[in-house]
Enzyme design. Sequence first.
Site, PDB file in Angstrom:
ATOM      1  N   GLU A 166       0.562  15.825 144.529  1.00  0.00           N
ATOM      2  CA  GLU A 166       0.735  14.761 145.526  1.00  0.00           C
ATOM      3  C   GLU A 166       1.788  15.115 146.563  1.00  0.00           C
ATOM      4  OE1 GLU A 166      -0.577  10.635 143.350  1.00  0.00           O
ATOM      5  OE2 GLU A 166       1.362  10.655 144.319  1.00  0.00           O
ATOM      6  N   HIS A 190      -7.588  30.495 123.404  1.00  0.00           N
ATOM      7  CA  HIS A 190      -8.952  30.608 122.894  1.00  0.00           C
ATOM      8  C   HIS A 190      -9.926  29.794 123.741  1.00  0.00           C
ATOM      9  CE1 HIS A 190      -7.407  32.671 119.313  1.00  0.00           C
ATOM     10  NE2 HIS A 190      -6.356  31.889 119.512  1.00  0.00           N
ATOM     11  N   LYS A 247      -6.411   3.735 148.171  1.00  0.00           N
ATOM     12  CA  LYS A 247      -5.972   2.379 147.787  1.00  0.00           C
ATOM     13  C   LYS A 247      -6.519   1.349 148.783  1.00  0.00           C
ATOM     14  CE  LYS A 247      -1.586   3.199 145.267  1.00  0.00           C
ATOM     15  NZ  LYS A 247      -0.163   2.898 145.163  1.00  0.00           N
TER      16      LYS A 247
HETATM   17  O1  PA5 Z   1       3.854   9.056 143.268  1.00  0.00           O
HETATM   18  C1  PA5 Z   1       3.332   8.103 143.800  1.00  0.00           C
HETATM   19  O2  PA5 Z   1       3.846   7.542 144.780  1.00  0.00           O
HETATM   20  C2  PA5 Z   1       2.036   7.529 143.284  1.00  0.00           C
HETATM   21  O3  PA5 Z   1       1.430   8.336 142.352  1.00  0.00           O
HETATM   22  C3  PA5 Z   1       2.299   6.178 142.646  1.00  0.00           C
HETATM   23  O4  PA5 Z   1       3.185   6.330 141.573  1.00  0.00           O
HETATM   24  C4  PA5 Z   1       1.005   5.517 142.150  1.00  0.00           C
HETATM   25  O5  PA5 Z   1       0.065   5.444 143.180  1.00  0.00           O
HETATM   26  C5  PA5 Z   1       1.295   4.120 141.636  1.00  0.00           C
HETATM   27  O6  PA5 Z   1       1.938   3.368 142.626  1.00  0.00           O
HETATM   28  P1  PA5 Z   1       2.808   2.108 142.285  1.00  0.00           P
HETATM   29  O7  PA5 Z   1       3.962   2.544 141.461  1.00  0.00           O
HETATM   30  O8  PA5 Z   1       3.199   1.551 143.601  1.00  0.00           O
HETATM   31  O9  PA5 Z   1       1.928   1.174 141.519  1.00  0.00           O
END
Ligand code: PA5
Length: 478
Positions: A304, A333, A447
Site C-alpha cells: 500500500e 517443498h 471504498k
Molecule cells: O493502511 C491503511 O490506511 C488501510 O489499510 C486501512 O488500515 C484500512 O483501509 C482500514 O481503514 P480504517 O482503519 O479507516 O477502517
Amino acid sequence: MTNRSKSQPNDKMALRLDFSHMMSDFVGPDRGITRQEIDDLIPRTSAIAADIEAKREAGDLGFYQLPYDMEAAAAATDMAGRFQGKCDDLVVLGIGGSALGGTALFRALCHPLHNLLSKSERGGKPRVFILDNVDPATVGSLLDFVDLEKTVFNVITKSGSTAETLSQFLIIRQLLTDKIGRESVKEHLVVTTGAGGQLRQLAEQEGYPLLSIPETVGGRFSVLSPVGLFPAALFGVDIAELLAGARYMDDRCRTDQLWQNPAYLAGALHYLADVKKGLSIAIMMPYSDALIQVGYWFRQLWAESLGKAINNSGETVNVGPTPVVASGVTDQHSQLQLYSEGPFNKLITFLLVENPDQSLTIPQHLEPREGISYLGGRDLEELMQIEAQSTQLALTKAGRSNMSLILPQTNAFTIGQLFFLLEVQTVFAGGLYGINPMDQPGVEASKQYIYGMLGRSGFEDKAREAKKWRDRGGRYTI
Ligand code: PA5
C-alpha cells in the site's frame, strides 16, 4: 540527526541485517549489487533523510512519535486493566492496518496454541479472535461460539467509516443490545478510532470507551498506537518493552549515513534490486511460525505504501514491488523450486530467530539404519536453522538475491525493533521511488464504489458508474 556510536545495554538483543547475498561478489554481477551502486545513492539519501527529518519534526509522520507517546501507552494499558480478568474472549473488528498489526503481535508473542489453553494456563488472559473479513460464515460462526456476556469487542477503524468494520460493529451492537440491554453495551465494547468520522461521534454519544488514533498515523503504520497496544496489553504483551524496542531501533535509524542505517540500507537494497536488477517480487520468508503474520503485516505495508501510479512530481510512474509471504521451512517443498530456477525477478528476505525459545530433540533410532540414523540426537531447532542455511546456500549458488533479518530472540523488544525498522525502511524506499508512501488512493477508490453501491449519500455518482459497469453488455463468459 545523530551518528550512533555508543554501545547500548540492549545491544545483545539488536536485530541484524545480513545482506551479503545481495552483493555481486556473492550472487554474481548480473543480479548482485555493487558497493558503488550503494554509494551512488548517498547524495539522494541525504536529501531524503533531511525531508523525512523535517516532516518528522513537523509531526507529519506520526508513527515516529508512537514509541515516545507514553500517554497513549498508559491509556491502552488502563483500558486493558478495565477488562482484564473480566472477559473470556477478545474479538477485534477491523481490516487492513486496523487488524494486521494486532494479528502479528498475537502470533509473535503469545503461546502458539493460546486459544486452546485453559484460562488459567493463559494466565487469565482472554482468547483472541481477529475478524478482518465480512464473510458471514466466519462472522456468524464466531458470534455463535463466543459468550457475548464474557466477551470484549474492540472496534478499530482510523477513518471511522470503513463499511466492513462498521457492518461488523452494527451486528455486534445489536446482538449485545438484545442480550444485555443498551446501557450495558459499553461494558463490552472499546472503540479505537481517529478524531473525525461517524464512529467517533456515535461512540461519544453512546458513552463507549474510546481510544484515539493520532491523525498523522495511517492505518498500516499504527501498530504501536492504541490500535495494537490495547489488544496486546489485554492478551499479555509487555508493551513497555515493545515500545522500548522501537525506540532502540529509532536510535539506530536516525542517521543519514546510508551504510550505518539498517532501515535505509534495507530500503536501498530493495530499491536497487527492483529498479536496477528487475527483482520486482519481494518475498518475506520467516523461518518461525510465530513471525508469519509479521510477514503479512509487512506485505500490506510494502504494497500500500509503495504501489503508486503518480510520483511526487505528478508524473505517471506505476511503481511498486510486489510483496509475497512464504513460510520456512514449509514452502521449501512448495515455492523454492520456482525461487531457485524460475524467472530472475525475486528478492527473498529471510526472517530468522537465532535463539528460539523451544527445542525438541529427535530420538536416536534403536539400531543404526542408513538414511534415518543421522537425524537422531539432533534438535528440531537445529534442523530449522540448517534448512534455512541450505536454502540460502542453494539460492545464492543459483544467483538468487537474498538477505536475512536476524532476531536474537522473539520477544517484545525485538518485535518492537522489527516493526519500526520495516516502517522506516518503507518511508525511505518511498523517497527513493519518489512517491508518497503515506497515502492509498487505490484503496480509497474502491471504498468509494462500495459506498456508492450500498447507497451511502454523497456517493451517487459512484453508484451510477457502478450500475453502468454492471449493465455493460458484450461480456466474455463461458
Ligand atoms: O493502511 C491503511 O490506511 C488501510 O489499510 C486501512 O488500515 C484500512 O483501509 C482500514 O481503514 P480504517 O482503519 O479507516 O477502517
